[in-house]
Motif scaffolding. Structure first.
Motif, short mmCIF file in Angstrom:
data_model
loop_
_atom_site.label_atom_id
_atom_site.label_comp_id
_atom_site.label_asym_id
_atom_site.label_seq_id
_atom_site.Cartn_x
_atom_site.Cartn_y
_atom_site.Cartn_z
N GLY A 52 0.81 -1.21 0.00
CA GLY A 52 0.00 0.00 0.00
C GLY A 52 0.84 1.26 0.00
N HIS A 53 1.81 1.35 0.91
CA HIS A 53 2.56 2.60 0.98
C HIS A 53 3.54 2.74 -0.19
CE1 HIS A 53 6.51 1.25 2.43
NE2 HIS A 53 5.97 0.64 3.47
N SER A 54 3.94 1.63 -0.80
CA SER A 54 4.81 1.72 -1.97
C SER A 54 4.07 2.34 -3.16
CB SER A 54 5.32 0.33 -2.37
OG SER A 54 6.12 -0.23 -1.35
N ILE A 55 2.78 1.99 -3.30
CA ILE A 55 1.99 2.53 -4.40
C ILE A 55 1.87 4.04 -4.30
CG2 ILE A 55 -0.33 2.60 -5.41
CD1 ILE A 55 -0.58 -0.39 -4.62
N LEU A 114 -6.41 -6.52 4.15
CA LEU A 114 -6.98 -5.46 3.32
C LEU A 114 -6.89 -4.11 4.02
CD1 LEU A 114 -10.12 -7.22 1.79
CD2 LEU A 114 -8.01 -6.57 0.61
N LEU A 115 -7.13 -4.11 5.33
CA LEU A 115 -7.01 -2.87 6.08
C LEU A 115 -5.56 -2.39 6.11
CD1 LEU A 115 -9.41 -3.41 9.11
CD2 LEU A 115 -9.72 -1.85 7.19
N ALA A 116 -4.61 -3.32 6.29
CA ALA A 116 -3.20 -2.94 6.28
C ALA A 116 -2.82 -2.35 4.92
CB ALA A 116 -2.32 -4.15 6.60
N LEU A 117 -3.33 -2.93 3.85
CA LEU A 117 -3.08 -2.40 2.51
C LEU A 117 -3.66 -1.00 2.36
CD1 LEU A 117 -2.19 -2.80 -0.48
CD2 LEU A 117 -4.45 -3.81 -0.88
N HIS A 123 -0.24 5.99 4.69
CA HIS A 123 1.10 6.18 5.25
C HIS A 123 2.13 6.46 4.16
CE1 HIS A 123 0.64 4.94 9.61
NE2 HIS A 123 -0.56 4.69 9.11
N GLY A 124 1.93 5.90 2.97
CA GLY A 124 2.84 6.15 1.87
C GLY A 124 2.89 7.62 1.49
#
Length: 200
Positions: A52-55, A114-117, A123-124
């Motif tokens: 998620g944060h990488s995106i 899914l929530l972490a994503l 955060h990203g």
């Protein structure tokens, strides 16, 4: 030192220091329901968060998306609060099923991952302002993005390992009940997140 190793170190130290305490508190909340034996599930959660944060880190750094830093600063503690509330709901509904020696469980659970994503997407954007300052006017910093994300992932894995080892020490060494560890660690994360939320 190569560009790759330099940005790996920058990513690692960006997450693995007390100035990133909001992200550290999120990782504490994320790991609170788990023990050392659950390490595969924790790695799956952290990897979901990293995806998620990488995106959004890439999109924001390349100026594909625009965002308000003030809004992101507000949303980050909200992600912590929501994670803590999920932990507390789990503790309340599980009751006596939360034991110090859990039975076999699947590595990936849809909702937490899914929530972490989803929270990683937020955060990203928080990471991106720091990385853009480092990159300056570079328009295609693909190697830097990759190596910075790798450094952040390594830092996160070290942090969650320390959290799991602390939990292991308390559960096995001091005979703390797993539910008590969940409630105390979640309560600490929730208190810090609410303080951040009020301050922002």
């Amino acid at each position: 030192m190569s560009v790759f190793s330099t940005y790996v170190q920058l990513g690692f130290h960006h997450i693995f220091n007390l100035r990133a305490y909001d992200h550290l508190v999120f990782l504490l909340a994320l790991c609170a329901p788990y023990v050392l034996q659950d390490w595969r599930r924790v790695v799956a959660l952290v990897t979901s968060f990293t995806v998620g944060h990488s995106i959004t880190l890439a999109l924001a750094t390349l100026n594909v998306v625009q965002y308000s830093p003030a809004v992101i600063e507000l949303l980050i503690p909200i992600t912590i609060v929501l994670t803590c509330l999920l932990n507390l709901a789990r503790a309340g509904s599980a009751g006596s099923r939360i034991t110090d020696r859990p039975g076999p469980q699947p590595v990936v659970l849809a909702l937490p991952n899914l929530l972490a994503l989803a929270f990683g997407l937020i955060h990203g954007l928080g990471f991106s302002s720091y990385l853009r300052e480092l990159l300056g006017q570079q328009s295609r910093p693909l190697l830097e993005l990759l190596s910075f994300n790798l450094g952040v992932e390594l830092g996160q894995l070290v942090i969650v390992l320390l959290i799991l080892l602390l939990g292991f020490t308390l559960l096995r060494g001091l005979r703390v009940h797993r539910r008590d560890w969940l409630l105390v660690s979640t309560g600490a994360a929730l208190g810090i997140a609410l303080t951040l939320l009020v301050g922002r």
